[in-house]
Design a protein around this motif. Structure first.
Motif, PDB file in Angstrom:
ATOM      1  N   ASP A   1       0.810  -1.221   0.000  1.00  0.00           N
ATOM      2  CA  ASP A   1       0.000   0.000   0.000  1.00  0.00           C
ATOM      3  C   ASP A   1       0.844   1.272   0.000  1.00  0.00           C
ATOM      4  O   ASP A   1       0.337   2.364   0.260  1.00  0.00           O
ATOM      5  CB  ASP A   1      -0.952   0.005   1.203  1.00  0.00           C
ATOM      6  N   GLY A   2       2.126   1.143  -0.296  1.00  0.00           N
ATOM      7  CA  GLY A   2       3.015   2.299  -0.307  1.00  0.00           C
ATOM      8  C   GLY A   2       3.895   2.381   0.908  1.00  0.00           C
ATOM      9  O   GLY A   2       4.958   3.012   0.889  1.00  0.00           O
ATOM     10  N   ARG A   3       3.505   1.708   2.002  1.00  0.00           N
ATOM     11  CA  ARG A   3       4.341   1.644   3.199  1.00  0.00           C
ATOM     12  C   ARG A   3       4.460   0.227   3.730  1.00  0.00           C
ATOM     13  O   ARG A   3       5.538  -0.215   4.108  1.00  0.00           O
ATOM     14  CB  ARG A   3       3.790   2.544   4.301  1.00  0.00           C
ATOM     15  N   TYR A   4       3.350  -0.479   3.752  1.00  0.00           N
ATOM     16  CA  TYR A   4       3.357  -1.833   4.305  1.00  0.00           C
ATOM     17  C   TYR A   4       3.195  -2.864   3.196  1.00  0.00           C
ATOM     18  O   TYR A   4       2.364  -2.711   2.303  1.00  0.00           O
ATOM     19  CB  TYR A   4       2.244  -2.010   5.335  1.00  0.00           C
ATOM     20  N   GLY A   5       4.000  -3.909   3.304  1.00  0.00           N
ATOM     21  CA  GLY A   5       3.839  -5.058   2.438  1.00  0.00           C
ATOM     22  C   GLY A   5       3.145  -6.174   3.202  1.00  0.00           C
ATOM     23  O   GLY A   5       3.377  -6.366   4.402  1.00  0.00           O
ATOM     24  N   LEU A   6       2.273  -6.901   2.544  1.00  0.00           N
ATOM     25  CA  LEU A   6       1.518  -7.977   3.180  1.00  0.00           C
ATOM     26  C   LEU A   6       1.577  -9.216   2.297  1.00  0.00           C
ATOM     27  O   LEU A   6       1.284  -9.145   1.109  1.00  0.00           O
ATOM     28  CB  LEU A   6       0.069  -7.563   3.402  1.00  0.00           C
ATOM     29  N   ILE A   7       1.970 -10.313   2.901  1.00  0.00           N
ATOM     30  CA  ILE A   7       1.952 -11.593   2.206  1.00  0.00           C
ATOM     31  C   ILE A   7       0.941 -12.496   2.912  1.00  0.00           C
ATOM     32  O   ILE A   7       1.000 -12.668   4.129  1.00  0.00           O
ATOM     33  CB  ILE A   7       3.349 -12.237   2.198  1.00  0.00           C
ATOM     34  N   LEU A   8       0.009 -13.041   2.136  1.00  0.00           N
ATOM     35  CA  LEU A   8      -0.981 -13.974   2.672  1.00  0.00           C
ATOM     36  C   LEU A   8      -0.659 -15.358   2.133  1.00  0.00           C
ATOM     37  O   LEU A   8      -0.769 -15.618   0.930  1.00  0.00           O
ATOM     38  CB  LEU A   8      -2.394 -13.551   2.247  1.00  0.00           C
TER      39      LEU A   8
END
Length: 562
Positions: free
Chosen positions: A116-123
């Motif tokens: 989201d521009g700051r946080y990366g999320l891996i599911l």
């Protein structure tokens, strides 16, 4: 022929066994990320997975400016049905984490990634094949601790990173997981010349200092800050309450710090209850405030020793052992000042701090410690509250007061004492049961108002009867306080000290053998009196300033208000 058949059978059995033992391995590299509006919110919307075993292995390098972390995170799960395992990591101008590779065994795995521009999320969607599923994450981080101004957690206000001591929040050294269970963290390598320590966040906004066991921390899944500093490490064992307490200081202040800590623990334990923990760890750390610190569960964190540590150590009783919410601060202030080498000069400075707020608030109306109003909070909550307890000690006497403190600690160790008025009522009741006296007047004056007593000598007469003198004092109090008051009459032959109760006004008559030279109101500084201090504190300069006290003289007798 039979021998050959046997060999063939053995070979086939071995192949089958190997096939059965083989765990399918899914590897993800070169992960592509899709755009998301709020990756952190999406992360938090996933369920927490319990029963995990997590082991993190780290190599940390630091060049005085940039920290480089190479990490491997091993996660062991025992899922019975498909589940999503989320991993969150942060990227900003001072923190950049790169997930290089993810390996999954014992399960089928699929992956979705968002940014989201700051946080990366891996599911990671895990569908178990075997009883145990394993996830292995390889990553690297570049982090600039000296430039990180984010306060992700309140304790970070007390820990300003410098080249000599800095910290790594979890976001800097690991992808954050939505799992709970058994966590271990091994720091395989870290900068030469630095000492490794940890700070673990506990429930109830408390923090516990940790020293690693062979470079390994056991965190239980709680938030852990990794601390690195160019500290000397001092240790001392002290006998308290039938056990040996290990006192440890991580500081550059010298070995005297650990000796002083041991002394403080023994003094506090003799008046309160014996120190309730097996060790006490002091960590010196530069803070964002001039003199800042934080009481820890079994320790203390502070910018420097003398002005901060006695107060922060007191929070191991009022804060860690028994939490009284904002009332922890006046109790810790009282303990650290009254029980830690109180001199007349220190009492005068303490009293001056009480009067140094331009905006006064009754303690029962305070909703917390507001850092933006630190001068007001400090003067009203810490120092006025602490002085109120000193006055209460004067009213009920030493034996009753400390017995009451011990009972309050034991009650609040097992009971919720975070509501200010209820806790004050509890303490009032404890002391009233011990004295058989009504003390509501005292608690109303000191905790439900924000003013101070204003004692003065309103009139004085001196009559000589042969070789004796009769001194008659009219003493008044102008701010509506009813308080006992000590009065000292100074003569060439010595001092005479009397105690009277002043409710608006009172008259004291004293017979002396010689002509009195001086009258001192509150000679031992039991009460913070409006005209009593020679100091005020300048919050902008963070320094005491001497003020001129008004002095009176009646019939040739000096009047001093202490």
């Amino acid at each position: 022929m039979k021998a050959r058949s046997a060999v063939v059978i053995i070979a086939m059995v071995s192949i089958v066994a190997l096939l059965l033992a083989y765990t399918p391995l899914t590897v993800f590299e070169g992960i592509a990320f899709s755009k998301a509006d709020n990756a952190r919110l999406l992360f938090e919307s996933n369920d927490v997975i319990g029963g995990a075993k997590v082991h993190i292995s780290l190599d940390i390098a630091f060049n005085g400016w940039n920290a480089t972390i190479t990490g491997v995170q091993d996660v062991e799960l025992s899922l019975k049905s498909p589940a999503v395992v989320p991993l969150l990591f942060e990227n900003s101008s001072v923190l950049s984490m790169k997930i290089k590779r993810i390996e999954v065994s014992g399960a089928e795995a699929a992956l979705n990634a968002f940014y989201d521009g700051r946080y990366g999320l891996i599911l990671l969607r895990i569908t178990p094949i075997e009883e145990v599923q394993r996830i292995r994450i390889f990553y690297t981080t570049n982090y600039q601790p000296l430039l990180d101004i984010d306060t992700r957690d309140p304790i970070e206000w007390e820990m300003k990173a410098t080249e000599d001591s800095f910290y790594l929040p979890p976001e800097a050294y690991m992808p954050v997981l939505q799992v709970k269970g058994n966590f271990t963290m091994n720091v395989k390598s870290y900068p030469k010349g630095y000492t490794l320590a940890g700070l673990l966040k506990l429930p109830g906004a408390q923090y516990r200092p940790l020293l690693p066991e062979k470079a390994t921390f056991h965190t239980g899944g709680s938030r852990l800050y990794i601390l690195l500093g160019r500290w000397d490490v001092y240790r001392k064992s002290v006998a308290i309450g039938g056990k040996n307490v290990e006192v440890i200081a991580l500081t550059d202040e010298g070995s005297w710090a650990v000796d002083e800590l041991a002394k403080i623990l023994k003094v506090y334990s003799s008046y309160l209850i014996p120190y309730p923990y097996d060790d006490l760890i002091y960590i010196q750390f530069k803070g964002h405030g001039g003199y800042s610190g934080h009481g820890l569960y079994g320790g203390a964190l502070a910018t420097q020793f003398n002005k901060v540590i006695p107060h922060e150590v007191a929070h191991n009783w009022f804060g860690a052992y028994a939490s009284l919410w904002i009332l922890n601060e006046p109790f810790a202030t009282y303990i650290s000042v009254s029980l830690n080498n109180l001199t007349p000069e220190r009492a005068d400075l303490w009293e001056g701090l009480c009067f140094s707020s331009k905006r006064r608030t009754p303690i029962v109306e305070m909703n917390g410690v507001d850092i933006s109003r630190i001068s007001d909070t400090t003067a009203n909550l810490y120092y006025r509250g602490g002085f109120a307890l000193r006055s209460l000690q004067f009213v009920v006497g030493n034996r009753t007061f400390f017995k009451g403190l011990r009972e309050l600690l034991e009650v609040c160790h097992v009971r919720n004492c975070t509501k200010t008025e209820e806790t004050l009522s509890l303490f009032e009741g404890i002391l009233e049961n011990m004295t058989g006296e009504n003390l509501g007047w005292f608690f109303r004056e000191w905790f439900y108002t924000a003013d101070y007593p204003n004692f003065t000598v309103s009139n004085l007469t001196l009559a000589q009867n042969g070789e004796h003198y009769t001194l008659t004092l009219g003493i008044s109090e102008e701010n509506g306080f009813a308080m006992p008051l000590e009065v000292r009459i100074v003569t060439p032959a010595g001092n005479i000290t009397k105690r009277i109760f002043v409710n608006g006004s009172a008259v004291l008559e004293v017979e002396t053998g010689e002509r009195p030279l001086m009258v001192i109101l509150d000679p031992n500084d039991w009460i913070a009196n409006v005209n009593g201090s020679s100091y005020r504190f300048n919050w902008e300069k963070l320094a005491f300033e001497k003020i001129k006290k008004e002095e009176m003289e009646i019939s040739g007798i000096r009047i001093l208000i202490n």
